[in-house]
Design a protein around this motif. Sequence first.
Motif, short mmCIF file in Angstrom:
data_model
loop_
_atom_site.label_atom_id
_atom_site.label_comp_id
_atom_site.label_asym_id
_atom_site.label_seq_id
_atom_site.Cartn_x
_atom_site.Cartn_y
_atom_site.Cartn_z
N MET A 1 -7.41 4.73 13.89
CA MET A 1 -7.14 5.57 12.71
C MET A 1 -6.57 6.93 13.13
SD MET A 1 -7.90 3.46 10.39
CE MET A 1 -7.56 2.18 11.61
N VAL A 2 -7.13 7.49 14.18
CA VAL A 2 -6.64 8.79 14.66
C VAL A 2 -5.19 8.66 15.11
CG1 VAL A 2 -6.90 10.53 16.47
CG2 VAL A 2 -8.92 9.64 15.30
N GLU A 3 -4.88 7.60 15.85
CA GLU A 3 -3.51 7.39 16.32
C GLU A 3 -2.54 7.20 15.15
OE1 GLU A 3 -3.78 4.08 18.96
OE2 GLU A 3 -5.09 5.16 20.37
N ALA A 4 -3.05 6.64 14.05
CA ALA A 4 -2.20 6.42 12.87
C ALA A 4 -2.03 7.67 12.04
CB ALA A 4 -2.80 5.30 12.02
N GLY A 5 -2.79 8.74 12.38
CA GLY A 5 -2.63 10.01 11.68
C GLY A 5 -3.51 10.17 10.45
N VAL A 6 -4.65 9.47 10.41
CA VAL A 6 -5.55 9.61 9.27
C VAL A 6 -6.02 11.06 9.14
CG1 VAL A 6 -7.77 9.17 10.45
CG2 VAL A 6 -7.42 8.36 8.09
N ALA A 7 -6.19 11.53 7.90
CA ALA A 7 -6.57 12.92 7.67
C ALA A 7 -8.08 13.13 7.72
CB ALA A 7 -6.04 13.40 6.32
N ALA A 8 -8.86 12.07 7.46
CA ALA A 8 -10.32 12.17 7.50
C ALA A 8 -10.89 10.76 7.42
CB ALA A 8 -10.85 13.01 6.33
N ALA B 1 -4.49 0.41 10.86
CA ALA B 1 -3.65 1.51 11.35
C ALA B 1 -2.22 1.39 10.83
CB ALA B 1 -3.67 1.54 12.87
N GLU B 2 -1.71 0.16 10.80
CA GLU B 2 -0.37 -0.07 10.26
C GLU B 2 -0.31 0.33 8.78
OE1 GLU B 2 2.80 -3.78 9.80
OE2 GLU B 2 0.97 -4.05 10.97
N CYS B 3 -1.37 0.00 8.05
CA CYS B 3 -1.44 0.37 6.63
C CYS B 3 -1.45 1.88 6.46
CB CYS B 3 -2.69 -0.24 5.98
SG CYS B 3 -2.66 -2.04 5.83
N GLY C 1 3.69 7.46 5.39
CA GLY C 1 5.15 7.57 5.27
C GLY C 1 5.62 7.66 3.83
N ALA C 2 4.72 7.38 2.89
CA ALA C 2 5.10 7.38 1.48
C ALA C 2 4.72 8.65 0.75
CB ALA C 2 4.45 6.18 0.78
N LEU D 1 0.83 -1.21 0.00
CA LEU D 1 0.00 0.00 0.00
C LEU D 1 0.86 1.26 0.00
CD1 LEU D 1 -2.86 -1.07 2.42
CD2 LEU D 1 -3.19 -0.16 0.10
N ALA D 2 1.97 1.22 0.71
CA ALA D 2 2.88 2.37 0.72
C ALA D 2 3.41 2.63 -0.68
CB ALA D 2 4.02 2.14 1.70
N GLU D 3 3.80 1.55 -1.39
CA GLU D 3 4.32 1.72 -2.74
C GLU D 3 3.23 2.22 -3.68
OE1 GLU D 3 7.04 1.53 -6.01
OE2 GLU D 3 7.15 1.90 -3.86
#
Length: 337
Positions: A163-170, A125-127, A133-134, A82-84
Amino acid sequence: MSTITTATGHLSARRFSVAPMMDWTDRHCRYFHRQLSRHALLFTEMVTSAAVVHGDRERLLGFEPVEHPVALQLGGSDPAELAEATRIGAGFGYDEINLNVGCPSDRVQSGRFGACLMAEPGLVAECVRAMRGATDVPVTVKCRIGIDDQDTEESLDRFADHMVEAGVAALYVHARKAWLKGLSPKENRTIPPLDYPRVHRLAARLAPLPVCLNGGIDGIEAALAHLPAVSGVMLGRAAYQDPMLLGQVDSRFFGVSSPAPDLRAIIAAMADYAERQLGQGVRLNAITRHMLGLANGRPGARAFRQVLSVEAARRGAGPEVLWQALATLERHETVAA
């Protein structure tokens, strides 16, 4: 409210968006919808991360600059992949990268993505972290209020907190559970009942994180009624099947003074677009199939649809078919006047 940078400046584009819909919101559909609203946020169909990484990227991800603001929706559950895919999508210029955690189809479940991932908030959340990060482009998630026998109060809060802890924007939340066993995707569109208040409560709890509501909203007035409680609304089938309602979006949701879309101007724009696309090997009916609802409610709408569906499917059909459909509609309107 979070904003997305567009060619016209900073707009709260998530205030109104057109939902990602498989087999529907392709690049031709989005180009058409952009003729009706300049400011609504448009979404691609869901594309799997594996397809993006290993497939024909231009075919899967290419779009016209006029489509901005436009979000790429990815499906997958492998953080590295997913990052790629996110890095590749951001390189194409998308304004937002969205992760699908809401689709209930068997094919999606077998690939371990879509709504089944609501049972694995830690993995999602890991995803999201890997995707963030990408790219510097906002990373968002589209989900359901729950799946199967989950308690939608406890499980949705737990999922959202990850999701919030992972930094999701919305978050875009479809206000219906997904039943992964015993219901078809079609049945999942109406069963079980929608629960809008649950999404309203989530939005209040997570504020100021943008939470946008999706699911069963059937028109502009219904959409506006939710705005005091959520950051934005997302329409799917209603916008696709009655596209002229998008002509009200810029004024009613974004406060932009603009004349109502003119059918002749839309036909002219789409005929020009079709001319370009046909030169690249696209069949006309791949474009016109998205335009069948354009004359809904007008005398001659049925004849208009018939020309666009039948004549556009003929081998060698060109942009003149769009003008033929308009002329047919205008003849019926003259008779009815």
